[in-house]
Write a protein that holds these residues in place. Structure first.
Motif, mmCIF file in Angstrom:
data_model
loop_
_atom_site.group_PDB
_atom_site.id
_atom_site.type_symbol
_atom_site.label_atom_id
_atom_site.label_comp_id
_atom_site.label_asym_id
_atom_site.label_seq_id
_atom_site.Cartn_x
_atom_site.Cartn_y
_atom_site.Cartn_z
ATOM 1 N N ALA A 3 -27.996 -4.603 25.294
ATOM 2 C CA ALA A 3 -27.594 -5.993 25.384
ATOM 3 C C ALA A 3 -26.083 -6.132 25.213
ATOM 4 O O ALA A 3 -25.482 -5.437 24.401
ATOM 5 C CB ALA A 3 -28.304 -6.825 24.328
ATOM 6 N N LEU A 4 -25.503 -7.046 25.957
ATOM 7 C CA LEU A 4 -24.105 -7.412 25.816
ATOM 8 C C LEU A 4 -24.059 -8.750 25.092
ATOM 9 O O LEU A 4 -24.703 -9.710 25.513
ATOM 10 C CB LEU A 4 -23.443 -7.546 27.193
ATOM 11 C CG LEU A 4 -22.021 -8.097 27.220
ATOM 12 C CD1 LEU A 4 -21.063 -7.141 26.522
ATOM 13 C CD2 LEU A 4 -21.570 -8.335 28.657
ATOM 14 N N ILE A 5 -23.322 -8.796 23.965
ATOM 15 C CA ILE A 5 -23.169 -10.041 23.227
ATOM 16 C C ILE A 5 -21.722 -10.485 23.357
ATOM 17 O O ILE A 5 -20.812 -9.839 22.837
ATOM 18 C CB ILE A 5 -23.556 -9.892 21.745
ATOM 19 C CG1 ILE A 5 -25.013 -9.434 21.621
ATOM 20 C CG2 ILE A 5 -23.336 -11.214 21.012
ATOM 21 C CD1 ILE A 5 -25.474 -9.223 20.191
ATOM 22 N N ILE A 6 -21.518 -11.583 24.074
ATOM 23 C CA ILE A 6 -20.181 -12.159 24.217
ATOM 24 C C ILE A 6 -19.963 -13.052 23.004
ATOM 25 O O ILE A 6 -20.736 -13.980 22.768
ATOM 26 C CB ILE A 6 -20.063 -12.962 25.523
ATOM 27 C CG1 ILE A 6 -20.367 -12.057 26.725
ATOM 28 C CG2 ILE A 6 -18.685 -13.595 25.638
ATOM 29 C CD1 ILE A 6 -20.499 -12.793 28.044
ATOM 30 N N PHE A 51 -18.848 -7.094 32.978
ATOM 31 C CA PHE A 51 -20.260 -6.953 33.330
ATOM 32 C C PHE A 51 -20.507 -5.624 34.042
ATOM 33 O O PHE A 51 -21.509 -4.955 33.788
ATOM 34 C CB PHE A 51 -20.715 -8.120 34.206
ATOM 35 C CG PHE A 51 -21.115 -9.348 33.435
ATOM 36 C CD1 PHE A 51 -20.385 -9.779 32.335
ATOM 37 C CD2 PHE A 51 -22.204 -10.092 33.814
ATOM 38 C CE1 PHE A 51 -20.751 -10.912 31.623
ATOM 39 C CE2 PHE A 51 -22.583 -11.226 33.119
ATOM 40 C CZ PHE A 51 -21.857 -11.634 32.022
ATOM 41 N N ALA A 54 -20.231 -2.749 31.459
ATOM 42 C CA ALA A 54 -21.224 -2.748 30.386
ATOM 43 C C ALA A 54 -22.528 -2.069 30.786
ATOM 44 O O ALA A 54 -23.117 -1.340 29.984
ATOM 45 C CB ALA A 54 -21.497 -4.172 29.926
ATOM 46 N N VAL A 56 -25.611 -3.379 31.226
ATOM 47 C CA VAL A 56 -26.622 -3.828 30.273
ATOM 48 C C VAL A 56 -27.829 -4.451 30.964
ATOM 49 O O VAL A 56 -27.790 -4.777 32.142
ATOM 50 C CB VAL A 56 -26.019 -4.841 29.276
ATOM 51 C CG1 VAL A 56 -24.950 -4.191 28.431
ATOM 52 C CG2 VAL A 56 -25.463 -6.059 29.982
ATOM 53 N N THR A 58 -29.397 -7.230 29.479
ATOM 54 C CA THR A 58 -29.351 -8.665 29.200
ATOM 55 C C THR A 58 -28.003 -9.038 28.592
ATOM 56 O O THR A 58 -27.321 -8.186 28.023
ATOM 57 C CB THR A 58 -30.510 -9.094 28.265
ATOM 58 O OG1 THR A 58 -30.615 -10.503 28.230
ATOM 59 C CG2 THR A 58 -30.322 -8.551 26.862
ATOM 60 N N VAL A 59 -27.651 -10.307 28.736
ATOM 61 C CA VAL A 59 -26.371 -10.811 28.214
ATOM 62 C C VAL A 59 -26.646 -12.046 27.359
ATOM 63 O O VAL A 59 -27.396 -12.939 27.766
ATOM 64 C CB VAL A 59 -25.401 -11.192 29.357
ATOM 65 C CG1 VAL A 59 -24.121 -11.801 28.801
ATOM 66 C CG2 VAL A 59 -25.096 -9.990 30.230
ATOM 67 N N LEU A 61 -24.580 -15.129 25.459
ATOM 68 C CA LEU A 61 -23.292 -15.805 25.377
ATOM 69 C C LEU A 61 -23.246 -16.599 24.075
ATOM 70 O O LEU A 61 -23.872 -17.651 23.950
ATOM 71 C CB LEU A 61 -23.087 -16.728 26.580
ATOM 72 C CG LEU A 61 -21.812 -17.559 26.603
ATOM 73 C CD1 LEU A 61 -20.574 -16.662 26.540
ATOM 74 C CD2 LEU A 61 -21.767 -18.437 27.827
#
Length: 72
Positions: A3-6, A51, A54, A56, A58-59, A61
């Protein structure tokens, strides 16, 4: 899962990151300071590049502008 957490270094993003880690979800943090991946939401090129880098599943925000006086 990855997962990418912005906004990972913020209040909500840090709690979400801990929850993901507890569920064995690999987390990559993104933002304009202190995270693993630089991402500036004001720049479409920055978002696209982050993006792509990464890779990933899921992202999330979680970024926010928290300077209340500056919002007026």
């Amino acid at each position: 899962m990855k997962a990418l957490i912005i906004g990972a270094s913020g209040q909500i993003g840090s709690v979400l990151g801990a929850g993901c880690a507890a569920r064995n979800i690999e987390v990559l943090g993104a933002g304009i300071g202190g995270e693993e991946l630089y991402l500036d939401l004001r720049s479409p090129a920055s978002v696209s590049g982050a993006f792509q880098a990464a890779g990933v599943d899921t992202v999330f925000l979680c970024s926010a502008f928290t300077h209340v006086d500056g919002c007026e």
